[in-house]
Every structure is written in C-alpha cells, then in structure tokens.
Design a protein around this motif. Structure first.
Motif, short mmCIF file in Angstrom:
data_model
loop_
_atom_site.label_atom_id
_atom_site.label_comp_id
_atom_site.label_asym_id
_atom_site.label_seq_id
_atom_site.Cartn_x
_atom_site.Cartn_y
_atom_site.Cartn_z
N ALA A 157 1.21 -1.06 -0.11
CA ALA A 157 -0.12 0.05 -0.26
C ALA A 157 0.39 1.47 0.26
CB ALA A 157 -0.93 -0.28 1.72
N LEU A 158 2.44 1.60 0.58
CA LEU A 158 2.88 2.20 0.50
C LEU A 158 3.10 2.68 -0.83
CD1 LEU A 158 4.67 4.57 2.50
CD2 LEU A 158 6.08 2.66 3.03
N ALA A 194 -2.40 9.94 1.43
CA ALA A 194 -2.96 8.66 2.61
C ALA A 194 -4.50 7.98 1.87
CB ALA A 194 -3.75 9.52 3.17
N THR A 195 -5.03 8.66 0.74
CA THR A 195 -6.00 7.83 0.04
C THR A 195 -4.98 6.74 -0.54
OG1 THR A 195 -7.53 9.78 0.29
CG2 THR A 195 -8.07 8.14 -1.15
N GLY A 196 -4.45 6.86 -1.31
CA GLY A 196 -3.70 6.13 -2.46
C GLY A 196 -3.20 5.09 -1.43
N ILE A 197 -2.76 5.27 -0.09
CA ILE A 197 -2.19 4.42 0.92
C ILE A 197 -3.26 3.75 1.44
CG2 ILE A 197 -0.50 4.17 2.40
CD1 ILE A 197 0.87 6.10 1.53
N VAL A 198 -4.15 3.90 2.16
CA VAL A 198 -5.39 3.53 3.00
C VAL A 198 -6.22 2.47 1.78
CG1 VAL A 198 -7.10 3.44 4.40
CG2 VAL A 198 -4.36 5.47 4.79
N LEU A 199 -6.48 2.95 1.25
CA LEU A 199 -7.66 2.00 0.69
C LEU A 199 -7.24 0.63 -0.78
CD1 LEU A 199 -9.93 5.01 -2.22
CD2 LEU A 199 -10.16 3.49 0.32
#
Length: 606
Positions: A409-410, A530-535
């Motif tokens: 995700a990161l 943050a959205t690109g990591i958490v989703l």
C-alpha cells in the motif's frame, strides 16, 4: 580568428546541458524510469503468460513430442478440443456465465431498489442506511459463503454439518453447494457496487423531466419506462459490466461452495491447473480470462462515452424531488433493514456462533465453548491442534498480512503520486500518455489471471531477475501493481488541481526537485497520498484471488490461512480467522473515513 567547436564537442556540451536541466527538473527521467518499471511489472507478465500458452513447458516433452521451448498448439488443443476440454474449460465457462448473470441480476434487483429508496423517497433512517448498506462490500467476499455453509452444509463434504442439518432438517446438495448459493452469496456481496453507481446517477437525474411528463398526462408506469429507465441506462449498463467483470476473478466463494460438488468456474479451474502443475493449461485459461476482462472494461468505457447522449443537467441545475411514501415508509425501512440484516448481521452472527459452539444450532449452556479460540489442545485436529489465538499461526499470518499489505500500500501510494506528478507536469508528452495507460492496465485484468501471469514470469530465473515465487517481494509487487490504477488515478486527479506556482517559487529560491517534492508537493497532497495508501491496504488485507497462487508456508496470509483451514475441514477455526479479517478491514475503513472525512456512501444523501 575563432575556431568553431567540433561536432563531438558540441554533442558533449549538449548532453551536459541536458543533464544539468535534468538534475534540476528530472520529471522526464522519472517518467522514463517509471514507464520502464511498469512495463516490466505489468506488460511483461502478460507477455510471459501468452508465451507459455504457445511454447512447450518443461516436463511436457513426452506429451507434445517436441522439445521444451518450441512453439506448439498442444495447450490450445488440450483446453479447447481434447477429451478433457469440457472439464478444463467449457463447463467452467458455462458455469461462470450462469453465475455472472445470476449475481448481476441479484445485485441489480437489491442494489437498484435500495438506491431508489435512499435517493428518491422519504424512507426513515436514510443517513444510517446509506452507510449500513455499503458495509457488505467491506467484508471478505467469502464471508457469506462460510456463513452459508454454517447454516446449510450437509454431510457430503465432511466435517461439521450445518445448523439446519444438525437440527434434523436435511438440506439438498443444490441448496448447500453449487450455483444457487454462489449466486446468492456473491449477489449480497456486490449489490453495494450497484447501490453506489445507481444511487449517484439517480441523485443527478432532474425530477422536473418526470414532472413534465406527469403534467402532460403520462402515468407513473409510462414515466418510469419512457423517461427514468432510459436515462439510467448508462449507469445500469456500467453496473452490469463491472459486476460481471468482478465475477471473472473472484475465487473464494466459488472454491468454498463449488468444490464439494465439482462446480468449477474459470477462476477455480485456473487454480486447479496451477495446483496440478500444468503451466501450459494455466496460461491458456488465464489468457481467456484476461481477454474477457479486457473486453468487459472496453465495453464499459465505450458506454461512458455514450453517456453524452443522456446528459440532462444544464446550467440551471437539477431539481431533486423526494417521493412521499406515506403509510408505506416504515414498510420500506423494514425492507432495507432486512437487506442489511441478511447481508451483514446474519453472516457475521452465524460465523461468530459457529466459533463458540461444539454442535451447530444447539444453544444449551453446555454446548458453548471457547476452545476454538483459546484451547491449548484440540483433539481430532492434527493439522491445527489448538485454538486460533493460542498458537503462532494466526499471529504469523497477521504479521505477514500487515507488513506485506502495508508495504504494498505504501509503494502503491507513492507510485500513484509520482505517476500523477509526471502525467500532469509532462502533459502531452509520449511518456505521460504511455504512463497513464500502462498504470491503468491492471484494472483490465481479473485478479486471479494477473496472479497467474506473475507466476509465469517470476517462477523461474529470467536473466538477472531471480525466481521470486514464495517470497515477500513478489507478494508486495503483485499487490502494489494490481491496486495501482486506483492510486494513480487519485494522484493524477490531485496533481491536476495543484498549479505550478508553488514549485516555481521554490525553484527560484534554489530548491532542488527532491526538496520541492518533500516540502511542497507531498505536504499539499497528503490527503491524496493517504487515500492512495489506505484504500489499497483495505482491499489488500481481504484479498484472496491475487495471492492464493503465490503464497507458501513461510508467507501465509490471513486470507490464505482461512482457506487452508477450510481445506482441512476445520470450519470453526476458519470462521474465526475470517472474523478477524473482517474486523481489521472494517476498522481500517472506519479510520480512513474519519481521517479523510469522506464516506463510501457520499452522494446517496447519507
């Protein structure tokens, strides 16, 4: 008299100038590097699987009468024309079409009705329902399958029977396994997909068009058939195609509910070919799934272009008129709450009860137990001789899931932001165009087919790249790449809204590119990052189709641990692991919505 520089000297000065520019503005070089990496990680696996479909694989020399590596049509013949082609391909294809049509019908019926109630009526509790009815999509898709088995399982597949069978009510095979339960379970999982698409479209539909027809004397049925439904066709078609495309790559539910009666879909047939060590057959089936998936998405994109014919919102804005249900308000609310109960409360409660009872369906005090959770020794369970919280298996799988999915995700979030930066800053260049298209390509490929492609590319050493099968690195790469389309689109959208002025001001003061990214771009775009990591993390933590063929004993994830427990007929422990996955996914979703102040149900009036 000045002496003109030689061509070689001019060439050197030109390259020195370009390198100096690139050092201060390396957008082109970064775009070139990203393109090369993504071509290898996205296009190369697909090329490798296509190559395996047409070349003799090691170990098949005697079957084909050819040497390994030679061109052959043997695998095409075996899959499409041989005596076993019906088992390998044609029956699974037919079953896939039947399930896809059935799931789409259930999802459209339930999701469409719920969307209408939430967006066009005064049903009580709209805000709560608009969030609650999206929850089924947060759960792992096979949660419903395990709950179904806990209720309807008979003695055909071994292990504990279901609650109904334990209470003396025989459940026939067609109800316990096969097409009917698969369609119902997947329909309950995917109806929120239709709810969101259909609901948002209904919200944008100008009710003045319907009012005009009613004023001219049209009946409600005529208005629905001649105005509302035709205007909703783009959204309806997209819902059908996208749900259909999702069915191609889903694995958990068909595997759990289809295996006892040999009811295979293309996804489970592909997995069987991998398990039987048939790389050529695997490549052909995976290629078919890829072709169908690409066709579905291309058809959907064409429908989106056709939406211009259905534009109804002009400069004056639309009127959103709510239909008063009168005395039927609470009946409608009860129906919506019933859908939530069937899709969330009943499955979760059924799984929870199965993990704390010895005999299913018997609710006496002496039948309740915590042994499946905390027992040190479970007799009769040699493969898993203790409760799920007692040994190290759950902790190891949870640690693997958190670190592998977290790293993926990161990487996905950072890559998505960089892709967005290059595409926007180098807009119009070939690099920007190629990068935009390549980063979206994984969306076209069903997950299990993409996993097969990665298996084909990385199972053996190819040049300087070592064999990565069974490694953490491969799992991180495949999870990051498959979720990249969402992160890259988020990055492109965010960078489009960020002008060049902040960077140009910093550049005037002497700030280099890396410093500008670190101190300007990333702080401003932290929400998108943050959205690109958490989703991707939320999707990855409950992902099964992509990882089922790529994990080994040392890289066990929570999702694959659950499936392995099902294979051993340890139903209670498998259900316990799924509850843990559901809890992690739900908490991650909740925290994401709190941190980003967004909602999955935005646009539904919730």
């Amino acid at each position: 008299m000045a002496i003109s520089a030689t061509p070689s000297a001019r060439h050197v000065r030109r390259w020195r100038y370009r390198l100096s520019v690139a050092r201060h503005e390396p957008t082109f070089l970064i775009g070139l590097l990203l393109t090369a990496v993504l071509l290898y990680l996205i296009v190369a696996p697909l090329v490798a699987v296509l190559s395996d479909a047409g070349r003799v694989q090691f170990g098949d020399e005697s079957k084909t009468g050819q040497q390994a590596g030679e061109l052959t049509g043997y695998y095409l013949w075996r899959v499409f024309r041989s005596q076993v082609s019906s088992i390998l391909f044609w029956k699974p294809l037919l079953n896939t079409l039947v399930v896809a049509v059935g799931v789409t019908a259930v999802a459209l019926l339930v999701g469409g009705l719920c969307a209408f109630l939430l967006t066009r009526t005064d049903v009580p509790g709209r805000k709560w329902l608009s969030t609650a009815l999206v929850v089924p999509y947060m759960l792992p898709s096979w949660t419903f399958a395990l709950a179904w088995l806990a209720l309807f399982k008979n003695d055909r597949s071994g292990g504990q029977v279901g609650i109904l069978e334990a209470r003396g009510i025989h459940t026939p095979d067609w109800l316990a396994y096969g097409a009917v339960p698969i369609i119902i379970c997947l329909g309950l999982h995917y109806f929120p997909f239709v709810l969101l698409l259909f609901g948002n479209a209904l919200r944008r539909l100008d009710s003045q068009l319907e009012d005009s027809a009613r004023i001219l004397g049209a009946r409600r049925r005529t208005v629905l058939g001649r105005i509302t439904l035709p205007l909703m066709m783009p959204s309806l078609s997209s819902s059908v195609l996208l749900v259909f495309g999702r069915i191609l790559g889903t694995f958990g539910t068909p595997y759990i509910l289809g295996l006892p009666v040999d009811y295979n879909l293309l996804s489970t047939s592909l997995f069987a070919a991998v398990r039987n060590h048939e790389p050529g057959t695997t490549a052909v089936v995976a290629t078919v799934i890829v072709v169908i998936g690409v066709g579905v998405v291309i058809a959907d994109s064409r429908l989106l272009r056709e939406q211009r014919r259905f534009v109804t919102v002009g400069g004056k804005g639309a009127m959103d008129r709510i239909i008063a249900l009168g005395r039927h308000r609470w009946t409608a609310a009860t129906a919506a709450i019933g859908v939530f109960a069937l899709s969330v409360v009943v499955p979760v409660l059924t799984l929870a009860l199965s993990t704390v009872t010895v005999t299913p369906g018997v609710f006496r005090a002496d039948n309740f137990t915590w042994k499946y959770w905390i027992a040190k020794d479970l007799p009769g369970a040699p493969g898993f001789p203790h409760g799920v919280l007692r040994g190290t298996e759950l902790l190891d799988a949870a640690w693997n899931s958190l670190r592998i999915v977290g790293l993926a995700a990161l990487a996905c979030g950072v890559l998505g932001l960089l892709i967005g930066y290059v595409v926007v800053r180098a807009d119009g260049s070939r690099i920007a165009t190629v990068l935009r298209q390549v980063s979206f390509l994984p969306y076209l490929v069903p997950g299990i087919a993409f996993a097969a492609a990665f298996l084909s590319l990385f199972a053996v050493r190819r040049g300087p790249i070592p064999a990565l099968y069974g490694s953490v690195v491969l799992l991180v790469i495949v999870l990051a790449v498959t979720h990249l389309p969402y992160a890259s689109r988020s990055g492109i959208s965010a960078m489009t809204q960020l002008g060049r002025e902040p960077e140009e001001a910093a550049q005037v003061t002497g700030a280099g590119w890396f410093r500008r990214i670190r101190t300007i771009v990333m702080p401003i775009q932290k929400g998108s990052l943050a959205t690109g990591i958490v989703l991707p993390f939320i999707s990855g933590i409950k992902e099964l189709s992509i990882v089922i063929m790529l994990t080994t004993t040392g890289t066990q994830l929570l999702t694959t641990l659950s499936i392995n427990l099902i294979d051993f007929a340890y139903d209670q422990m498998a259900n316990a692991v799924v509850l843990v996955i559901a809890l992690v996914a739900f908490l991650a979703t909740y925290l994401t919505q709190r941190l980003t102040r967004t909602s999955l149900a935005s646009g539904l009036g919730g």
